[in-house]
Design a protein around this motif. Structure first.
Motif, PDB file in Angstrom:
ATOM      1  N   GLY A  19     -35.488   3.511 -67.242  1.00 43.28           N
ATOM      2  CA  GLY A  19     -34.672   2.398 -66.764  1.00 43.28           C
ATOM      3  C   GLY A  19     -34.426   2.420 -65.284  1.00 43.28           C
ATOM      4  O   GLY A  19     -33.906   1.444 -64.721  1.00 43.28           O
ATOM      5  N   ALA A  20     -34.783   3.517 -64.609  1.00 43.39           N
ATOM      6  CA  ALA A  20     -34.588   3.597 -63.159  1.00 43.39           C
ATOM      7  C   ALA A  20     -35.494   2.598 -62.454  1.00 43.39           C
ATOM      8  O   ALA A  20     -36.653   2.409 -62.824  1.00 43.39           O
ATOM      9  N   LEU A  21     -34.948   1.961 -61.424  1.00 46.57           N
ATOM     10  CA  LEU A  21     -35.723   1.042 -60.604  1.00 46.57           C
ATOM     11  C   LEU A  21     -36.490   1.822 -59.535  1.00 46.57           C
ATOM     12  O   LEU A  21     -36.123   2.953 -59.199  1.00 46.57           O
ATOM     13  N   PRO A  22     -37.539   1.235 -58.968  1.00 43.22           N
ATOM     14  CA  PRO A  22     -38.208   1.887 -57.839  1.00 43.22           C
ATOM     15  C   PRO A  22     -37.229   2.097 -56.687  1.00 43.22           C
ATOM     16  O   PRO A  22     -36.347   1.278 -56.449  1.00 43.22           O
ATOM     17  N   GLN A  23     -37.393   3.210 -55.990  1.00 41.10           N
ATOM     18  CA  GLN A  23     -36.536   3.507 -54.837  1.00 41.10           C
ATOM     19  C   GLN A  23     -36.992   2.723 -53.618  1.00 41.10           C
ATOM     20  O   GLN A  23     -38.179   2.410 -53.456  1.00 41.10           O
ATOM     21  N   LEU A  24     -36.036   2.396 -52.765  1.00 42.01           N
ATOM     22  CA  LEU A  24     -36.341   1.744 -51.499  1.00 42.01           C
ATOM     23  C   LEU A  24     -37.402   2.537 -50.739  1.00 42.01           C
ATOM     24  O   LEU A  24     -37.233   3.737 -50.504  1.00 42.01           O
ATOM     25  N   PRO A  25     -38.509   1.919 -50.331  1.00 39.85           N
ATOM     26  CA  PRO A  25     -39.483   2.628 -49.505  1.00 39.85           C
ATOM     27  C   PRO A  25     -38.839   3.073 -48.184  1.00 39.85           C
ATOM     28  O   PRO A  25     -38.121   2.297 -47.552  1.00 39.85           O
ATOM     29  N   HIS A  26     -39.095   4.297 -47.794  1.00 42.94           N
ATOM     30  CA  HIS A  26     -38.452   4.830 -46.599  1.00 42.94           C
ATOM     31  C   HIS A  26     -39.276   5.966 -46.012  1.00 42.94           C
ATOM     32  O   HIS A  26     -40.174   6.513 -46.663  1.00 42.94           O
ATOM     33  N   ARG A  27     -38.961   6.299 -44.775  1.00 41.71           N
ATOM     34  CA  ARG A  27     -39.519   7.465 -44.105  1.00 41.71           C
ATOM     35  C   ARG A  27     -38.384   8.458 -43.900  1.00 41.71           C
ATOM     36  O   ARG A  27     -37.373   8.132 -43.271  1.00 41.71           O
ATOM     37  N   ASP A  28     -38.536   9.666 -44.387  1.00 42.31           N
ATOM     38  CA  ASP A  28     -37.440  10.630 -44.309  1.00 42.31           C
ATOM     39  C   ASP A  28     -37.062  10.977 -42.876  1.00 42.31           C
ATOM     40  O   ASP A  28     -35.932  11.381 -42.606  1.00 42.31           O
TER      41      ASP A  28
END
Length: 288
Positions: free
Chosen positions: A105-114
């Motif tokens: 049920g988890a949605l995809p995480q926001l794309p990001h650069r650490d």
């Protein structure tokens, strides 16, 4: 560099990520899973859109399982991290260890650069190297890590099409290595089972780490570590004189008898030592 490390370093430079197949003994993965099972069960779900409200996360893994040290100190991983980061620092540091469980049920995480957690210049410097150690096989269905291959070469582009994302196929014992400048994010879990993994990351030694290592591993804990591991978590100075205790290397805190009074001792780079010595000699010459 070893030939194997050089090959993986070239892949990191070209694509922003690479995989290390069968990098960890299967028996160690089994032991790690067992050590973390209760912690996974009792850890509450995260709060907030970034961490994910169908996701569990916990850190301080060096105190959770003795196997964690073998992930953190993996020779090939350390060789890669030092190759990537050493042009911009005197020594690398442990940025975090974190266990992650993405639930159905988890949605995809926001794309990001650490790397964006630090507000320094981008595109001319690498700030960190991430290593994902799967505890379950990563797939597009169960929330495997999404990566945008080559995105480290286009850091002015904030996001790319989801159609361009890929989920590398890695399983327990493998490692997925990617740069802090590579766009990525956890995947959505449309399967019926949680996806578990470990992330270990390394950063430039002069940065404030994501996980505050000195509080997570205070001296009474760190003195049980090997000298190399203690240095990696922060019990070592970064020249010049950064991160000292009373002007000395913080490793002094790992001694059984820490003196009440300590002399400050220079910890400079060779070029700085030479410049300081030259200046002192010039001043003594003028006085003489």
């Amino acid at each position: 560099m070893s030939a194997l490390a050089a090959c993986h370093a070239a892949a990191l430079a070209s694509y922003g990520w690479c995989t290390l197949d069968a990098a960890l003994d299967p028996d160690l993965v089994v032991a790690l899973k067992s050590d973390l099972e209760q912690r996974f069960a009792e850890t509450p779900l995260c709060q907030g859109a970034f961490y994910g409200e169908h996701t569990k996360r916990f850190g301080s893994l060096l105190t959770r399982s003795p196997v964690a040290e073998q992930l953190v100190m993996h020779p090939l991983v350390l060789e890669l991290a030092e190759k990537v980061l050493s042009p911009w620092c005197d020594r690398i540091a442990l940025n975090l260890t974190q266990a992650i469980e993405i639930h159905p049920g988890a949605l995809p995480q926001l794309p990001h650069r650490d790397q964006d957690m630090w507000q320094g210049p981008k595109g001319s410097i690498e700030y960190l190297v991430n290593v994902m150690w799967p505890l379950t096989t990563y797939t597009p269905e169960n929330g495997g890590t999404r990566l945008w291959s080559g995105s480290h070469l286009n850091q002015d582009v904030a996001t790319f099409s989801e159609n361009d994302a890929l989920v590398p196929s890695v399983g327990p014992g493998d490692a997925l290595v990617f740069l802090g400048s590579t766009l990525h994010g956890g995947g959505g879990n449309v399967s019926k089972l949680p996806r578990r993994g470990i992330v270990v990351s390394y950063c430039l030694g002069w940065l404030k780490p994501f996980e505050l290592q000195w509080l997570v591993y205070p001296p009474q804990v760190a003195r049980t570590f090997s000298p190399e591991l203690a240095a990696l978590v922060g019990y070592a100075q970064h020249r010049p004189n950064l991160g000292n205790v009373e002007g000395q290397c913080p490793s002094i805190l790992l001694r059984d008898d820490v003196p009440d009074f300590l002399p400050a001792i220079d910890a400079l780079r060779p070029d700085q030592t030479e410049a300081a010595d030259l200046f002192v000699r010039s001043q003594m010459g003028e006085m003489g």
